[in-house]
Design a protein around this motif. Structure first.
Motif, PDB file in Angstrom:
ATOM      1  N   PRO A 181      65.061  14.340   9.056  1.00  0.00           N
ATOM      2  CA  PRO A 181      66.414  13.890   9.421  1.00  0.00           C
ATOM      3  C   PRO A 181      67.092  14.714  10.501  1.00  0.00           C
ATOM      4  O   PRO A 181      68.036  14.233  11.133  1.00  0.00           O
ATOM      5  CB  PRO A 181      67.179  13.950   8.099  1.00  0.00           C
ATOM      6  CG  PRO A 181      66.359  14.784   7.184  1.00  0.00           C
ATOM      7  CD  PRO A 181      64.948  14.625   7.616  1.00  0.00           C
ATOM      8  N   THR A 220      68.761  10.651   2.780  1.00  0.00           N
ATOM      9  CA  THR A 220      69.132  11.874   3.504  1.00  0.00           C
ATOM     10  C   THR A 220      70.133  11.680   4.636  1.00  0.00           C
ATOM     11  O   THR A 220      70.607  12.671   5.185  1.00  0.00           O
ATOM     12  CB  THR A 220      67.874  12.543   4.108  1.00  0.00           C
ATOM     13  OG1 THR A 220      67.310  11.692   5.129  1.00  0.00           O
ATOM     14  CG2 THR A 220      66.827  12.811   3.035  1.00  0.00           C
ATOM     15  N   ASN A 221      70.457  10.443   4.989  1.00  0.00           N
ATOM     16  CA  ASN A 221      71.276  10.227   6.186  1.00  0.00           C
ATOM     17  C   ASN A 221      72.322   9.136   5.953  1.00  0.00           C
ATOM     18  O   ASN A 221      72.159   7.998   6.405  1.00  0.00           O
ATOM     19  CB  ASN A 221      70.370   9.854   7.370  1.00  0.00           C
ATOM     20  CG  ASN A 221      71.120   9.773   8.686  1.00  0.00           C
ATOM     21  OD1 ASN A 221      72.327  10.017   8.756  1.00  0.00           O
ATOM     22  ND2 ASN A 221      70.413   9.428   9.753  1.00  0.00           N
ATOM     23  N   SER A 239      58.960  10.197  -3.434  1.00  0.00           N
ATOM     24  CA  SER A 239      59.801  10.780  -2.395  1.00  0.00           C
ATOM     25  C   SER A 239      59.234  10.473  -1.015  1.00  0.00           C
ATOM     26  O   SER A 239      58.057  10.748  -0.753  1.00  0.00           O
ATOM     27  CB  SER A 239      59.895  12.300  -2.578  1.00  0.00           C
ATOM     28  OG  SER A 239      60.544  12.883  -1.462  1.00  0.00           O
ATOM     29  N   LEU A 244      61.286  17.878   1.688  1.00  0.00           N
ATOM     30  CA  LEU A 244      62.704  18.124   1.428  1.00  0.00           C
ATOM     31  C   LEU A 244      63.072  17.999  -0.046  1.00  0.00           C
ATOM     32  O   LEU A 244      64.099  18.531  -0.467  1.00  0.00           O
ATOM     33  CB  LEU A 244      63.561  17.158   2.256  1.00  0.00           C
ATOM     34  CG  LEU A 244      63.379  17.209   3.777  1.00  0.00           C
ATOM     35  CD1 LEU A 244      64.280  16.178   4.449  1.00  0.00           C
ATOM     36  CD2 LEU A 244      63.673  18.603   4.304  1.00  0.00           C
ATOM     37  N   PHE A 250      65.292  13.785  -6.276  1.00  0.00           N
ATOM     38  CA  PHE A 250      66.111  12.648  -5.842  1.00  0.00           C
ATOM     39  C   PHE A 250      66.445  11.700  -6.993  1.00  0.00           C
ATOM     40  O   PHE A 250      67.011  10.623  -6.767  1.00  0.00           O
ATOM     41  CB  PHE A 250      65.398  11.881  -4.725  1.00  0.00           C
ATOM     42  CG  PHE A 250      65.326  12.621  -3.422  1.00  0.00           C
ATOM     43  CD1 PHE A 250      66.482  12.925  -2.717  1.00  0.00           C
ATOM     44  CD2 PHE A 250      64.104  13.018  -2.903  1.00  0.00           C
ATOM     45  CE1 PHE A 250      66.428  13.605  -1.514  1.00  0.00           C
ATOM     46  CE2 PHE A 250      64.038  13.706  -1.692  1.00  0.00           C
ATOM     47  CZ  PHE A 250      65.200  14.004  -1.000  1.00  0.00           C
TER      48      PHE A 250
END
Length: 387
Positions: A181, A220-221, A239, A244, A250
């Motif tokens: 990201p 993530t974004n 994932s 990350l 998550f």
């Protein structure tokens, strides 16, 4: 040697068990993370090996408002199964039966001038307006229009929209580095995407939906969520950014558990070569077990000597080369393993089982490949919902 039947595997040498409850749970978690954006559940490639129709229904039950598939045949299969949710298909070749898509209320992607002309012809022949999503290539250099073709495509679409031959439902693109990201291309692609939206506005087109975020960007974004997110691998509990965070980090649960049953167990002497080419040799007197799955069933050949499995709660590694139909495990001396015992190739990490990500790390690939390559000889069963 006495056999030990495993009831859940009775009659099958290998089995993929898909937990539809996990898919529902994962979609609900992704929907929560998406904020105000709607969610398109990507169920292409037989729902990443999890079963197109049952996985689609589970995703809708988990809060997905859209479904997305690559190929038209997948979209038509969903409609034949009675799935009525909004549905987008984005990958086809000249001559595809787009009329069938329009008749089945399936949205289609327009990725360039030739696709627009095919969609136009289908719409005029059917007498139905085509619901389209324009794909702009923002830097992946794969599908979608860019440069001069994009400049020519926009007014052509606007003219057909004015005639009510097409209805522009969406504009979309796809990231090249969503799993990184902070990579500069991520922001650059978002800026190009927003620029394309502004360009459409100037020619009189205002799409209802802007969508760019895949699984990685969904997680993530948030700035890339726009009106709709399109998670794929994450809805199956894996994932997309293992560097990350893990699935558990998550809040995701693996939905597929891939198992087999030992077909043979026997003693082997020290310094015995195992399987083709004797790339593995025993270091002492031991016991070896034969697992009736191979590369024709989706076990990667490059998992030879590295693929992790679990038998009786204990971890082992494939011994020697993976063959077409089978591989061997060195079980060690004093094992209690018997023919018929369950072998877990990958399953639920929270339960201490090897995961598809463990296999991906061992074989230098991604979890996506491991779940989608499970072969046709592997029996499937669905639990936790409608199958």
């Amino acid at each position: 040697m006495e056999t030990t039947p495993a009831p859940a595997l009775s009659g099958f040498s290998s089995l993929a068990t898909i937990d539809l409850g996990a898919i529902r749970y994962n979609v609900a978690e992704l929907r929560r993370r998406a904020g105000s954006a709607d969610l398109m559940a990507v169920v292409k490639a037989d729902a990443y090996g999890h079963g197109l129709v049952p996985a689609a229904r589970a995703a809708l039950a988990g809060g997905a408002s859209w479904l997305g598939v690559a190929q038209l045949t997948e979209a038509l299969e969903l409609r034949r199964a009675g799935v009525t949710a909004p549905l987008l298909t984005w990958l086809y070749v000249p001559g595809a039966d787009l009329g069938a898509a329009l008749a089945a209320d399936i949205d289609v992607a327009v990725t360039g001038l030739w696709t627009l002309r095919e969609v136009e012809a289908a719409a005029r022949e059917c007498g139905l307006p085509a619901r389209i999503h324009l794909k702009v290539d923002t830097g992946l250099a794969r599908g979608g229009a860019w440069g001069a073709e994009w400049e020519e495509l926009m007014p052509a679409v606007a003219a057909l929209a004015a005639e009510h031959v097409v209805q522009v439902v969406g504009i979309f693109s796809h990231f090249a580095y969503a799993d990184a990201p902070q990579h500069p291309t991520v922001r650059a692609q978002q800026e190009r995407f927003e620029g394309a939206i502004a360009e459409l506005t100037r020619v009189g087109i205002t799409p209802q939906l802007r969508h760019l975020a895949n699984s990685a960007a969904t997680l993530t974004n948030p700035s890339a969520h726009y009106d709709l997110v399109r998670p794929g691998i994450a809805m199956y509990g894996h994932s997309p950014v293992p560097d990350l965070g893990s699935s558990a980090d998550f809040g995701l649960r693996e939905a597929m558990r891939l198992t087999a049953r030992l077909a043979h167990v026997k003693d082997a002497p020290a310094d015995q070569g195992v399987s083709y080419g004797h790339t593995y040799r025993t270091t002492a007197e031991t016991t070896v077990g034969l697992v009736p799955m191979g590369y024709s069933d989706g076990v990667p050949r490059n998992a030879s000597n590295v693929g992790p499995v679990s038998i009786g709660g204990e971890r082992f590694t494939i011994a020697g080369r993976v063959c077409m139909d089978q591989f061997v495990v060195d079980l060690g001396r004093g094992t209690s393993a018997r023919p018929g015992d369950e072998v877990v190739l990958f399953g639920v990490g929270a339960d201490g089982e090897p995961t598809a990500q463990d296999w991906a790390a061992a074989t230098d690939t991604i979890s996506y490949e491991l779940v989608t390559r499970v072969g046709a000889r592997v029996a499937r069963t669905w639990i936790g919902g409608e199958a």
